[in-house]
Design a protein around this motif. Sequence first.
Motif, short mmCIF file in Angstrom:
data_model
loop_
_atom_site.label_atom_id
_atom_site.label_comp_id
_atom_site.label_asym_id
_atom_site.label_seq_id
_atom_site.Cartn_x
_atom_site.Cartn_y
_atom_site.Cartn_z
N ASN A 129 0.86 -1.17 0.00
CA ASN A 129 0.00 0.00 0.00
C ASN A 129 0.90 1.23 0.00
O ASN A 129 1.68 1.41 0.93
CB ASN A 129 -0.91 0.01 1.24
N PRO A 130 0.84 2.07 -1.04
CA PRO A 130 1.76 3.21 -1.12
C PRO A 130 1.68 4.13 0.09
O PRO A 130 2.65 4.82 0.41
CB PRO A 130 1.32 3.93 -2.40
N ARG A 131 0.54 4.15 0.79
CA ARG A 131 0.39 5.04 1.94
C ARG A 131 0.84 4.41 3.25
O ARG A 131 0.83 5.07 4.28
CB ARG A 131 -1.07 5.48 2.05
N GLN A 132 1.18 3.13 3.21
CA GLN A 132 1.62 2.44 4.42
C GLN A 132 3.13 2.29 4.41
O GLN A 132 3.81 2.66 3.46
CB GLN A 132 0.95 1.06 4.52
N GLY A 133 3.67 1.72 5.48
CA GLY A 133 5.11 1.57 5.60
C GLY A 133 5.60 0.28 4.99
O GLY A 133 5.62 0.10 3.78
N ALA A 134 6.01 -0.66 5.85
CA ALA A 134 6.58 -1.92 5.38
C ALA A 134 5.50 -2.78 4.70
O ALA A 134 4.34 -2.76 5.09
CB ALA A 134 7.18 -2.69 6.56
N PRO A 135 5.88 -3.55 3.68
CA PRO A 135 4.92 -4.43 3.01
C PRO A 135 4.58 -5.63 3.88
O PRO A 135 5.36 -6.06 4.73
CB PRO A 135 5.66 -4.86 1.74
N ILE A 136 3.40 -6.19 3.65
CA ILE A 136 2.96 -7.41 4.33
C ILE A 136 3.39 -8.59 3.48
O ILE A 136 3.04 -8.68 2.30
CB ILE A 136 1.43 -7.41 4.51
N VAL A 137 4.13 -9.51 4.08
CA VAL A 137 4.59 -10.70 3.35
C VAL A 137 3.49 -11.76 3.41
O VAL A 137 3.06 -12.18 4.48
CB VAL A 137 5.90 -11.25 3.94
N VAL A 138 3.04 -12.19 2.23
CA VAL A 138 1.97 -13.18 2.11
C VAL A 138 2.55 -14.58 1.90
O VAL A 138 2.02 -15.58 2.40
CB VAL A 138 1.01 -12.81 0.96
N GLY A 139 3.62 -14.69 1.13
CA GLY A 139 4.26 -15.97 0.85
C GLY A 139 5.69 -15.76 0.40
O GLY A 139 6.12 -14.63 0.13
N ARG A 140 6.44 -16.87 0.30
CA ARG A 140 7.85 -16.76 -0.06
C ARG A 140 8.37 -18.09 -0.58
O ARG A 140 7.75 -19.14 -0.38
CB ARG A 140 8.66 -16.29 1.14
N VAL A 141 9.55 -18.04 -1.20
CA VAL A 141 10.20 -19.25 -1.71
C VAL A 141 11.66 -18.92 -2.02
O VAL A 141 12.00 -17.76 -2.30
CB VAL A 141 9.48 -19.76 -2.98
N THR A 142 12.50 -19.92 -1.93
CA THR A 142 13.87 -19.81 -2.41
C THR A 142 13.91 -20.29 -3.87
O THR A 142 13.48 -21.40 -4.17
CB THR A 142 14.83 -20.66 -1.57
N ILE A 143 14.41 -19.46 -4.76
CA ILE A 143 14.37 -19.75 -6.19
C ILE A 143 15.39 -20.84 -6.51
O ILE A 143 16.59 -20.65 -6.30
CB ILE A 143 14.68 -18.48 -7.00
N PRO A 144 14.94 -21.98 -7.04
CA PRO A 144 15.91 -23.04 -7.41
C PRO A 144 16.86 -22.59 -8.50
O PRO A 144 18.06 -22.78 -8.41
CB PRO A 144 15.01 -24.20 -7.87
N LYS A 145 16.29 -22.00 -9.54
CA LYS A 145 17.05 -21.41 -10.65
C LYS A 145 16.08 -20.62 -11.51
O LYS A 145 14.85 -20.73 -11.33
CB LYS A 145 17.75 -22.48 -11.47
N ARG A 146 16.60 -19.85 -12.43
CA ARG A 146 15.73 -19.05 -13.30
C ARG A 146 15.69 -19.68 -14.68
O ARG A 146 16.73 -19.87 -15.33
CB ARG A 146 16.23 -17.61 -13.38
N ASP A 147 14.48 -20.00 -15.11
CA ASP A 147 14.25 -20.62 -16.40
C ASP A 147 13.00 -19.97 -16.99
O ASP A 147 11.94 -19.97 -16.36
CB ASP A 147 14.04 -22.14 -16.23
N ARG A 148 13.12 -19.41 -18.17
CA ARG A 148 11.99 -18.68 -18.75
C ARG A 148 10.78 -19.57 -19.00
O ARG A 148 9.65 -19.10 -19.11
CB ARG A 148 12.40 -18.00 -20.04
N ASN A 149 10.99 -20.88 -19.07
CA ASN A 149 9.89 -21.82 -19.29
C ASN A 149 9.44 -22.52 -18.02
O ASN A 149 8.53 -23.35 -18.05
CB ASN A 149 10.30 -22.88 -20.32
N GLY A 150 10.08 -22.21 -16.90
CA GLY A 150 9.74 -22.86 -15.64
C GLY A 150 9.26 -21.85 -14.62
O GLY A 150 9.87 -20.79 -14.44
N PHE A 151 8.13 -22.16 -13.94
CA PHE A 151 7.57 -21.27 -12.94
C PHE A 151 8.04 -21.70 -11.55
O PHE A 151 8.41 -22.85 -11.32
CB PHE A 151 6.04 -21.30 -12.98
N VAL A 152 8.03 -20.75 -10.61
CA VAL A 152 8.42 -21.00 -9.22
C VAL A 152 7.16 -21.01 -8.37
O VAL A 152 6.33 -20.10 -8.46
CB VAL A 152 9.40 -19.92 -8.72
N GLN A 153 7.01 -22.04 -7.53
CA GLN A 153 5.81 -22.15 -6.70
C GLN A 153 6.01 -21.43 -5.37
O GLN A 153 6.96 -21.69 -4.64
CB GLN A 153 5.44 -23.62 -6.45
#
Length: 232
Positions: A129-153
């Motif tokens: 929210n631009p009017r608020q301070g720190a963002p609320i974290v909803v979810g997270r993941v450690t990226i295995p690798k970056r592949d344009r054809n592969g999505f990260v869950q």
Amino acid sequence: MRRTYFRSLILAAVLCGTAGWLPAAQSARGLFDSKALQQNRFAVLAQPVGQRNWKLLVLEQIKQRPRCWTLRSDGLVDPTLNTFNFAGICSRYLDSNGYSLRSGGEDLGSRFRLSLRQSGNNLQLQALNPRQGAPIVVGRVTIPKRDRNGFVQIRLDPAWRLERRVYKGRTLSHVYFAHPDPVNRLLARAEQGSDSGFSRLGAPTAPMAPRRNQRVASNGQPIQLEVIPYRP
């Protein structure tokens, strides 16, 4: 009869005026409801865009077969719904028209924007929210690798659930990222956990009282100074 009629008119006017005084949050809270969903029917995915950016995508498995997504051996996800006609089998939620934030029973789609932010190999789903301070974290993941054809869950943080929007008893297709706590409480936790410059400095400490006739050397040890008496 006339007195009863005028009394009804006055009561109606008061009720209409009171409705106009209701705060916007209360109106939004009453406009939409939500209902629970089977979490294993959904996948919250991050699609790579360019070199560093990500796009949020939510997939829903309506029928058991064929599978709308599959997990690869390298930890990435293949959106297999692109290989067949998925009408009636899979659903896709691509932007704010398909998903939004809900907290403490309140629809926050008009106030908060869901966004993916990367730091190193860590990827977070944040509510901003631009009017608020720190963002609320909803979810997270450690990226295995970056592949344009592969999505990260993305894995949702504890207490976060996907729910379905309901309007006057009618179930809609819109999906909520929902938390049972009110948003002010989530914002307070986000502020406490934010890595600000002041928080890195730690708690303030009282200054040390100076010791008479002493100087501190470079190794931290005090040096005794000779006191020369004053002779007029």
